[in-house]
Write an enzyme that holds these catalytic residues in place. Structure first.
Site, PDB file in Angstrom:
ATOM      1  N   HIS A  72      -5.797  39.992  59.148  1.00  0.00           N
ATOM      2  CA  HIS A  72      -6.920  40.167  58.210  1.00  0.00           C
ATOM      3  C   HIS A  72      -8.111  39.316  58.647  1.00  0.00           C
ATOM      4  O   HIS A  72      -7.953  38.156  58.994  1.00  0.00           O
ATOM      5  CB  HIS A  72      -6.502  39.738  56.801  1.00  0.00           C
ATOM      6  CG  HIS A  72      -5.649  40.762  56.111  1.00  0.00           C
ATOM      7  ND1 HIS A  72      -5.444  40.763  54.757  1.00  0.00           N
ATOM      8  CD2 HIS A  72      -4.963  41.820  56.597  1.00  0.00           C
ATOM      9  CE1 HIS A  72      -4.664  41.782  54.435  1.00  0.00           C
ATOM     10  NE2 HIS A  72      -4.350  42.425  55.537  1.00  0.00           N
ATOM     11  N   TYR A 200      -8.915  37.758  45.412  1.00  0.00           N
ATOM     12  CA  TYR A 200      -8.729  36.646  44.476  1.00  0.00           C
ATOM     13  C   TYR A 200      -9.719  36.868  43.327  1.00  0.00           C
ATOM     14  O   TYR A 200     -10.928  36.892  43.546  1.00  0.00           O
ATOM     15  CB  TYR A 200      -9.055  35.312  45.144  1.00  0.00           C
ATOM     16  CG  TYR A 200      -8.034  34.847  46.171  1.00  0.00           C
ATOM     17  CD1 TYR A 200      -8.041  35.327  47.477  1.00  0.00           C
ATOM     18  CD2 TYR A 200      -7.069  33.900  45.831  1.00  0.00           C
ATOM     19  CE1 TYR A 200      -7.105  34.881  48.405  1.00  0.00           C
ATOM     20  CE2 TYR A 200      -6.135  33.448  46.766  1.00  0.00           C
ATOM     21  CZ  TYR A 200      -6.154  33.940  48.033  1.00  0.00           C
ATOM     22  OH  TYR A 200      -5.228  33.500  48.955  1.00  0.00           O
ATOM     23  N   PRO A 292      -0.227  27.343  44.913  1.00  0.00           N
ATOM     24  CA  PRO A 292      -0.251  28.435  45.893  1.00  0.00           C
ATOM     25  C   PRO A 292      -1.624  29.039  46.206  1.00  0.00           C
ATOM     26  O   PRO A 292      -1.758  29.710  47.222  1.00  0.00           O
ATOM     27  CB  PRO A 292       0.675  29.486  45.275  1.00  0.00           C
ATOM     28  CG  PRO A 292       0.725  29.162  43.823  1.00  0.00           C
ATOM     29  CD  PRO A 292       0.525  27.697  43.706  1.00  0.00           C
ATOM     30  N   LYS A 296      -1.073  27.768  51.335  1.00  0.00           N
ATOM     31  CA  LYS A 296      -0.949  26.727  52.360  1.00  0.00           C
ATOM     32  C   LYS A 296       0.454  26.154  52.556  1.00  0.00           C
ATOM     33  O   LYS A 296       0.699  25.441  53.530  1.00  0.00           O
ATOM     34  CB  LYS A 296      -1.902  25.565  52.026  1.00  0.00           C
ATOM     35  CG  LYS A 296      -3.364  25.935  52.123  1.00  0.00           C
ATOM     36  CD  LYS A 296      -3.714  26.255  53.548  1.00  0.00           C
ATOM     37  CE  LYS A 296      -5.107  26.766  53.722  1.00  0.00           C
ATOM     38  NZ  LYS A 296      -5.264  27.621  54.889  1.00  0.00           N
ATOM     39  N   TYR A 384      -9.494  28.164  54.890  1.00  0.00           N
ATOM     40  CA  TYR A 384      -8.557  29.260  54.628  1.00  0.00           C
ATOM     41  C   TYR A 384      -7.831  29.680  55.905  1.00  0.00           C
ATOM     42  O   TYR A 384      -6.619  29.911  55.885  1.00  0.00           O
ATOM     43  CB  TYR A 384      -9.305  30.447  54.004  1.00  0.00           C
ATOM     44  CG  TYR A 384      -8.373  31.433  53.349  1.00  0.00           C
ATOM     45  CD1 TYR A 384      -7.943  31.255  52.033  1.00  0.00           C
ATOM     46  CD2 TYR A 384      -7.882  32.527  54.046  1.00  0.00           C
ATOM     47  CE1 TYR A 384      -7.056  32.136  51.438  1.00  0.00           C
ATOM     48  CE2 TYR A 384      -6.998  33.421  53.465  1.00  0.00           C
ATOM     49  CZ  TYR A 384      -6.590  33.222  52.160  1.00  0.00           C
ATOM     50  OH  TYR A 384      -5.708  34.104  51.583  1.00  0.00           O
TER      51      TYR A 384
END
Ligand code: FAD
Ligand code: DHB
Length: 390
Positions: A72, A200, A292, A296, A384
């Site tokens: 992604h 998200y 979460p 990570k 990220y």
């Protein structure tokens, strides 16, 4: 029984450690309290950072990951009914993340260890550690008999509820902790993901996340109360709530499908320091937990493994102990940066108890800033995809 490194736990930390040590000619035995099929099917994390993928591929356990993993290049942040894409690859000079389930990584590493005649004892529960300052050993129960594994070093990779961390005296161990007033209700569903990339979502009713495991399987999460009982959440109620929170102004459609698995996970931030005492080293969830949001947990476990492997190689090849003595300190800098990022993502995207309109507007302002400022988006993106290892 004797080995160089006695490893407690066949989660990602214990298995990857055993694999990397083997490649460097260092022997280990892994003790795992559960059955092999249990650890190979346990549904947990799904997002691998670029550095984790590189390590697995370079160490020869990345074939299936390269074939089946979904690469992604961006994620979506959704709020007030509108999606905003963060272009991870463009903002980080070419990096990406890969969707590949944790239990698939576990399967791949178990296969590689067993193919190399590596020793993993399943159904072997570690009961106690002895003489961790001198000649350490692990007492464990296997086939109904208590046995001893003598070793040079012990790697405690036995997760948050394991027996290794409590061996460090409480006068030495410092614990830093934050428990959040919410949890995640997660489902695995047999339906193609409604988006090519992760979404998200911040909503007044709480956080929601769309993720996936394959082109046919979706993974979705909803913020809920930590006291929530899963029996109160029928499949229909879960889908309705996901649709409410993730709805967009342009009528985005979330199709439902059979729910294959569901569960509730509490959320906490936790760091125990030091991560070494005598000849015991603790890694992964045994030493730290991240909430979460940001995905990570598994990646942080792998970065501890990388640090300990290097230190052990240094010791066995040159006799030098400095890197082993610095293990906790070396891990700590990255752990705290990852803690900060996970805490920040969690705070930005979740509703806390009794939030008023001021808090709500702060959430929206933060999201607006992150999605409209290149500097802020770059900061999110570089965390990220994963901070550098050293
Ligand atoms: P673990 O995977 O916990 O492995 C520890 C192993 O030690 C286990 O196999 C256990 O059986 C074994 N063990 C324990 N005690 C003993 C003993 N006495 N003797 C022998 N063996 C023992 N992270 C994310 O990023 N995203 C997610 O969606 C996500 N979901 C999660 C859901 C759940 C329910 C949990 C618990 C964690 C989740 N995580 C998630 C976190 C991520 O999965 C962990 O960070 C990761 O598993 C850490 O790996 P580990 O090897 O350190 O520990
Ligand atoms: C997943 C889990 C996470 O915690 C996250 O932030 C993104 C994705 C997942 O399980 O796919």
């Amino acid at each position: 029984m004797r080995t160089q490194v006695g490893i407690v736990g066949a989660g990602p930390a214990g298995l990857v450690l055993s694999h990397l040590l083997h490649l460097q000619g260092i022997e280990s035995v892994v003790l795992e309290s559960h059955r092999r099929d249990y650890v190979e099917q346990r549904i947990r994390a799904g997002v691998l950072e670029q550095g984790t993928v590189d390590l697995l591929v370079e160490s020869g356990v990345g074939d299936r990951l390269k074939q089946e993993g979904l690469v992604h290049h961006g994620i979506e942040l959704r709020f007030e009914g509108t999606g905003h894409r963060i272009d991870l690859t463009e903002l980080t000079g070419g990096k990406s993340i890969t969707i590949y389930a944790q239990h698939e990584v576990v399967k791949d590493v178990i296969d590689a260890r067993l193919a190399a005649n590596g020793q993993i004892l399943f159904n072997a529960e570690a009961l106690s550690l002895r003489d961790i300052d001198g000649n350490p050993s692990i007492y464990f129960k296997y086939k109904g008999v208590t046995q001893e594994l003598a070793c040079d070093f012990i790697a405690g990779c036995d997760g948050f509820h394991g027996i290794c961390r409590p061996v460090i005296p409480s006068s030495v161990l410092r614990v830093h902790e934050r428990i959040y007033p919410f949890a995640w209700l997660g489902i695995l569903a047999q339906v193609p993901p409604a988006s090519d990339e992760l979404i998200y979502t911040y909503h007044e009713r709480g956080f929601a996340l769309l993720s996936m495991r394959s082109p046919e399987i979706s993974r979705l999460y909803l913020q809920c109360s930590p006291e929530e009982d899963i029996v109160n959440w029928s499949d229909d109620r879960i889908w309705d709530e996901l649709r409410l929170r993730m709805a967009t102004r342009d009528r985005w459609v979330l199709k439902d499908g059979p729910v294959l698995q569901k569960g509730i996970t509490p959320m906490r931030s936790f760091v125990a320091q030091p991560m070494q005492f005598g000849k015991l080293f603790i890694l992964g969830d045994a030493a730290h937990i991240v909430p979460p949001t940001g995905a990570k947990g598994l990646n942080l476990a792998v970065s501890d493994v990388r640090v300990l492997t290097r230190a052990l190689v240094d010791f066995y090849k040159t006799g030098k102990k400095e890197a082993l003595e610095r293990y906790s300190e070396t891990c700590s800098r990255r752990i705290w940066k990852v803690q900060r990022f996970s805490w920040w993502m969690t705070s930005m995207l979740h509703r806390f108890q009794n939030e008023d309109s001021f808090s709500h507007n702060i959430h929206l302002a933060e999201l607006d800033y992150v999605t409209s400022s290149r500097a802020a988006a770059t900061s999110l993106a570089e965390n990220y995809v994963g901070l550098p290892f050293d």
